[in-house]
Motif scaffolding. Sequence first.
Motif, PDB file in Angstrom:
ATOM      1  N   ASP A  98      -8.352 -21.463  49.094  1.00  0.00           N
ATOM      2  CA  ASP A  98      -9.019 -20.238  48.650  1.00  0.00           C
ATOM      3  C   ASP A  98      -9.884 -20.612  47.445  1.00  0.00           C
ATOM      4  OD1 ASP A  98      -9.793 -17.827  47.515  1.00  0.00           O
ATOM      5  OD2 ASP A  98      -7.863 -16.852  47.875  1.00  0.00           O
ATOM      6  N   MET A  99     -11.200 -20.744  47.678  1.00  0.00           N
ATOM      7  CA  MET A  99     -12.101 -21.188  46.621  1.00  0.00           C
ATOM      8  C   MET A  99     -12.200 -20.178  45.478  1.00  0.00           C
ATOM      9  SD  MET A  99     -12.809 -24.148  47.429  1.00  0.00           S
ATOM     10  CE  MET A  99     -14.090 -24.652  46.324  1.00  0.00           C
ATOM     11  N   CYS A 100     -11.989 -18.893  45.770  1.00  0.00           N
ATOM     12  CA  CYS A 100     -12.027 -17.882  44.703  1.00  0.00           C
ATOM     13  C   CYS A 100     -10.956 -18.179  43.660  1.00  0.00           C
ATOM     14  CB  CYS A 100     -11.814 -16.489  45.278  1.00  0.00           C
ATOM     15  SG  CYS A 100     -13.139 -15.926  46.340  1.00  0.00           S
ATOM     16  N   LEU A 129     -11.584 -21.805  41.910  1.00  0.00           N
ATOM     17  CA  LEU A 129     -12.668 -21.813  40.928  1.00  0.00           C
ATOM     18  C   LEU A 129     -12.506 -20.744  39.850  1.00  0.00           C
ATOM     19  CD1 LEU A 129     -15.697 -22.385  43.312  1.00  0.00           C
ATOM     20  CD2 LEU A 129     -14.643 -24.048  41.770  1.00  0.00           C
ATOM     21  N   ILE A 170     -12.334 -24.609  53.442  1.00  0.00           N
ATOM     22  CA  ILE A 170     -12.385 -23.602  52.395  1.00  0.00           C
ATOM     23  C   ILE A 170     -12.539 -22.251  53.075  1.00  0.00           C
ATOM     24  CG2 ILE A 170     -13.258 -25.140  50.614  1.00  0.00           C
ATOM     25  CD1 ILE A 170     -16.009 -23.887  51.036  1.00  0.00           C
ATOM     26  N   TYR A 219     -18.531 -27.880  39.547  1.00  0.00           N
ATOM     27  CA  TYR A 219     -18.741 -28.188  40.957  1.00  0.00           C
ATOM     28  C   TYR A 219     -20.112 -27.750  41.459  1.00  0.00           C
ATOM     29  CZ  TYR A 219     -13.751 -28.987  40.872  1.00  0.00           C
ATOM     30  OH  TYR A 219     -12.509 -29.461  40.576  1.00  0.00           O
ATOM     31  N   PHE A 254     -15.701 -31.703  45.536  1.00  0.00           N
ATOM     32  CA  PHE A 254     -14.478 -31.075  46.042  1.00  0.00           C
ATOM     33  C   PHE A 254     -13.651 -32.084  46.831  1.00  0.00           C
ATOM     34  CE2 PHE A 254     -16.949 -27.000  45.817  1.00  0.00           C
ATOM     35  CZ  PHE A 254     -16.145 -26.399  44.860  1.00  0.00           C
ATOM     36  N   LEU A 314      -6.852 -30.885  44.405  1.00  0.00           N
ATOM     37  CA  LEU A 314      -6.769 -30.113  45.651  1.00  0.00           C
ATOM     38  C   LEU A 314      -5.738 -30.687  46.613  1.00  0.00           C
ATOM     39  CD1 LEU A 314     -10.543 -29.418  46.273  1.00  0.00           C
ATOM     40  CD2 LEU A 314      -8.777 -27.729  45.800  1.00  0.00           C
TER      41      LEU A 314
END
Length: 188
Positions: free
Chosen positions: A96-98, A101, A126, A155, A172, A178
Amino acid sequence: MESSTLDYLKKESDRELLRKRAKKMALQTSLENSASENVAGGSDYVFFRLGPDVYGLETSIVKEVMIPEDIVAVPCTPDFHLGVLSVRGHLWAVIDMCKFLGIREGLEFENPGVVMLSGGESEFCIAVDEILGVSRIPEGELKALPKGDGRISEYSLGVTDDRKIVLDGKAFLQDESLIVNEFVGSDV
């Protein structure tokens, strides 16, 4: 018997002639494509939406985009790991990139789309709110993203005039934070 042998040899020479023509045409087409890319400049990016913002990743690292039926949660993983997804018998981690980040709490939709990233030995998906498509950004159009207190600037490759943020997918793929590589259990 002789005529069938001659027919076969004639067919073989015809096939060879067609192969040579096809190679020549393919070479011409690839030269034309590379010439047009050089003239146009820039690169292609897959664009997607996370909340109200639009982000992009270079197509060179995007293996596939899709809307999966099911993402299976995996216990004992960081909150930005949504789970895993099986695609043609291969398991992909879904991020979950939200959350990763720090953009906001999470995705807007329960059934997100995924962008599958692959490069070197690293690969994962993602999760995104919406997949928008592929567009070319001309060379020199990206402007530097202002340094902020969020992780997004770490990023980012830049931002376009129409406020699309282009992310560095290779960063990434190389980010070890990650990767979940922990084992639960006792040593025997």
